[in-house]
Scaffold this motif. Structure first.
Motif, PDB file in Angstrom:
ATOM      1  N   SER A 204       0.846  -1.199   0.000  1.00 28.75           N
ATOM      2  CA  SER A 204       0.000   0.000   0.000  1.00 28.75           C
ATOM      3  C   SER A 204       0.881   1.248   0.000  1.00 28.75           C
ATOM      4  N   GLY A 205       0.242   2.383  -0.199  1.00 34.13           N
ATOM      5  CA  GLY A 205       0.966   3.652  -0.119  1.00 34.13           C
ATOM      6  C   GLY A 205       1.456   3.908   1.296  1.00 34.13           C
ATOM      7  N   THR A 206       0.660   3.500   2.272  1.00 33.35           N
ATOM      8  CA  THR A 206       1.077   3.669   3.669  1.00 33.35           C
ATOM      9  C   THR A 206       2.354   2.862   3.920  1.00 33.35           C
TER      10      THR A 206
ATOM     11  N   PRO B 208      -2.786   8.757   6.437  1.00 31.17           N
ATOM     12  CA  PRO B 208      -1.654   7.809   6.368  1.00 31.17           C
ATOM     13  C   PRO B 208      -0.273   8.446   6.326  1.00 31.17           C
ATOM     14  N   THR B 209      -0.152   9.659   5.818  1.00 29.39           N
ATOM     15  CA  THR B 209       1.173  10.299   5.798  1.00 29.39           C
ATOM     16  C   THR B 209       1.701  10.388   7.229  1.00 29.39           C
TER      17      THR B 209
ATOM     18  N   ASP C  21       5.773  11.889  -0.961  1.00 26.39           N
ATOM     19  CA  ASP C  21       4.514  11.155  -0.904  1.00 26.39           C
ATOM     20  C   ASP C  21       3.797  11.424  -2.228  1.00 26.39           C
TER      21      ASP C  21
ATOM     22  N   ALA D  31       1.388   9.583  -3.528  1.00 26.36           N
ATOM     23  CA  ALA D  31       0.106   8.852  -3.594  1.00 26.36           C
ATOM     24  C   ALA D  31      -0.905   9.555  -4.502  1.00 26.36           C
ATOM     25  N   GLN D  32      -0.859  10.895  -4.537  1.00 30.47           N
ATOM     26  CA  GLN D  32      -1.867  11.629  -5.307  1.00 30.47           C
ATOM     27  C   GLN D  32      -1.296  12.259  -6.571  1.00 30.47           C
TER      28      GLN D  32
ATOM     29  N   SER E 287       0.927   5.083  -4.109  1.00 26.86           N
ATOM     30  CA  SER E 287      -0.235   4.284  -3.706  1.00 26.86           C
ATOM     31  C   SER E 287      -1.012   3.861  -4.945  1.00 26.86           C
TER      32      SER E 287
ATOM     33  N   LYS F 127      -6.743   6.027  -7.110  1.00 28.09           N
ATOM     34  CA  LYS F 127      -5.566   6.858  -7.417  1.00 28.09           C
ATOM     35  C   LYS F 127      -5.356   6.967  -8.927  1.00 28.09           C
TER      36      LYS F 127
HETATM   37  C1  LIG Z   1      -1.397  11.638   0.388  1.00 29.31           C
HETATM   38  C2  LIG Z   1      -1.564  10.175   0.678  1.00 29.31           C
HETATM   39  N1  LIG Z   1      -0.559   9.506   1.273  1.00 29.31           N
HETATM   40  C3  LIG Z   1      -0.630   8.201   1.539  1.00 29.31           C
HETATM   41  C4  LIG Z   1      -1.757   7.473   1.215  1.00 29.31           C
HETATM   42  C5  LIG Z   1      -1.830   6.032   1.600  1.00 29.31           C
HETATM   43  O1  LIG Z   1      -2.042   5.166   0.533  1.00 29.31           O
HETATM   44  P1  LIG Z   1      -2.758   3.762   0.760  1.00 29.31           P
HETATM   45  O2  LIG Z   1      -4.218   4.020   0.934  1.00 29.31           O
HETATM   46  O3  LIG Z   1      -2.441   2.997  -0.496  1.00 29.31           O
HETATM   47  O4  LIG Z   1      -2.154   3.142   1.952  1.00 29.31           O
HETATM   48  C6  LIG Z   1      -2.831   8.119   0.577  1.00 29.31           C
HETATM   49  C7  LIG Z   1      -4.031   7.370   0.195  1.00 29.31           C
HETATM   50  O5  LIG Z   1      -5.100   7.563   0.639  1.00 29.31           O
HETATM   51  C8  LIG Z   1      -2.740   9.505   0.300  1.00 29.31           C
HETATM   52  O6  LIG Z   1      -3.716  10.170  -0.299  1.00 29.31           O
END
Ligand SMILES: Cc1ncc(COP(=O)(O)O)c(C=O)c1O
Length: 373
Positions: free
Chosen positions: A59-61, A88-89, A160, A162-163, A184, A189
């Motif tokens: 995952s992004g997290t 999650p950041t 980060d 993810a977006q 992510s 996404k």
């Molecule tokens: C800015 C940001 N960072 C991190 C994440 C975490 O990604 P994930 O949901 O894949 O764990 C997200 C996702 O929602 C996000 O928008």
């Protein structure tokens, strides 16, 4: 007729054959974790980014957590980021035992305010997570200049992404400028899996090896480990195959969203709505179309107006991280720009599959709300 915020099913249905044959390939391979599909996806995405080495994870997290672990960040270390980001950041910082240091955003770009970094740097600062929020980028090079000028080039810069998959800063891909880029593949996404998924882009070879071990119980080779903070965070073969099928569409999907963004900006101009300003040198890869109203009450009235017309909107994010009970231990700076923005923002329907007709409905409805129809 209503307008969905993002009909993910419709987007996936538009390439259903590609997705189905990718999944079928993985299914019949009899190898479901850390195999050829994962390797192929990692190579394809590394190539698309133009530099760095991509490693898939859960995952992004996890991509953020693996980056922090690879940079050897842990208990009592301080990690700087913004309060105005997805939970999650900040959760990732806490997950490795570090202390989040939350700073403000720029008034116009809504990205981390680079001028605020110097005042929170301490001997305990070990990393900065720059969040490319909504698809616009932080000026990562300016962040690097600030830490280098302070004699702290040891501080790890983690993007980060993810977006913002597909965004560029002075022709360099988001995720390849800092020490790590955390991606992510959450279904909504810019490139979404059919489940969870993420990736770390490592921009030096030593980090590639660290992340490779950390994501696989810390193992160097099978049944042999030399590091203690390993975990299980691997992108499975079915998701990797699906992501390989989707990756070639990224450019066009981002282009479609750039057109939609342009149209929103043009046709809603003159209304009391503020759009995010693009960071100088950045070619954004819009993930969300967020507008800010002049006051929180107006925002809530506009949401109610859209609801009556079955137009779905969301708020990214209604509670900034310094107001989350979980992060009460965070060190915080003056966050007046963040605090003034959160009550006024609204995310409009936005996705590569949003049709022109659907966007017309949103635009006409917004104009009618402000009496500008
Ligand atoms: C800015 C940001 N960072 C991190 C994440 C975490 O990604 P994930 O949901 O894949 O764990 C997200 C996702 O929602 C996000 O928008």
């Amino acid at each position: 007729m209503g307008v969905p915020f993002f009909d993910i099913g419709r987007l996936n249905a538009s390439i259903a054959d590609d997705i189905a044959s990718a999944a079928q390939r993985a299914l019949t391979s009899s190898w479901y974790i850390l195999g050829k599909e994962g390797e192929a996806f990692e190579s394809q995405m590394s190539l698309q980014l133009g530099s760095g080495r991509v490693l898939g994870c859960n995952s992004g997290t996890d991509a953020l957590i693996l980056s922090l672990l690879a940079a050897d960040i842990g208990i009592e270390d301080e990690v700087i980021t913004v309060a105005h980001t997805a939970i999650p950041t900040v959760a990732a910082i806490c997950a490795v035992g570090a202390i989040p240091v939350l700073i403000d955003i720029d008034y116009d770009t809504w990205a981390l305010d680079v001028t605020k970094i110097a005042e929170v740097l301490t001997q305990k600062t070990k990393a900065i997570i720059v969040v490319h929020l909504y698809g616009n980028m932080v000026d990562v090079n300016s962040v690097r200049n600030v830490v280098c000028s302070a004699g702290r080039s040891d501080i790890a810069i983690i993007e980060d992404v993810a977006q913002a998959q597909g965004a560029e800063l002075n022709s360099q891909s988001a995720g390849t400028i800092g020490r790590f880029g955390a991606f992510s593949f959450y279904p909504s996404k810019n490139i979404g899996a059919l489940g969870d998924g993420g990736a770390v882009c490592c921009n030096n070879e030593a980090d590639v090896e660290q992340v490779r071990m950390l994501r696989n119980y810390g193992q160097k080779d099978r049944y042999h480990t030399e590091i203690s903070r390993g975990t299980n965070s691997r992108l499975d073969e079915i998701q990797a195959a699906i992501l390989s099928a989707k990756l070639p569409f990224l450019k066009n999907w981002n282009k479609r969203k750039a057109c939609l963004m342009e149209r929103y900006r043009t046709e809603l101009s003159g209304l009391p709505l503020k759009f995010q300003q693009v960071t100088s040198g950045c070619e954004p890869a819009w993930h969300l179309c967020v507008v800010a109203l002049d006051a929180p009450e107006r925002r809530d009235q506009l949401i109610a107006h859209f609801q009556r017309e079955e137009i779905q909107t969301l708020i990214h994010y209604p509670i900034p991280n310094h107001r989350q009970p979980a992060f009460a231990h965070a060190i915080i700076q003056d966050l007046s720009v963040t605090d003034s923005l959160v009550g006024r923002i609204l995310s409009l329907p936005f996705s590569p599959i949003l049709s022109d007709d659907e966007q017309t409905i949103v635009i006409n409805s917004a104009r009618a709300f402000f009496g500008a129809a």
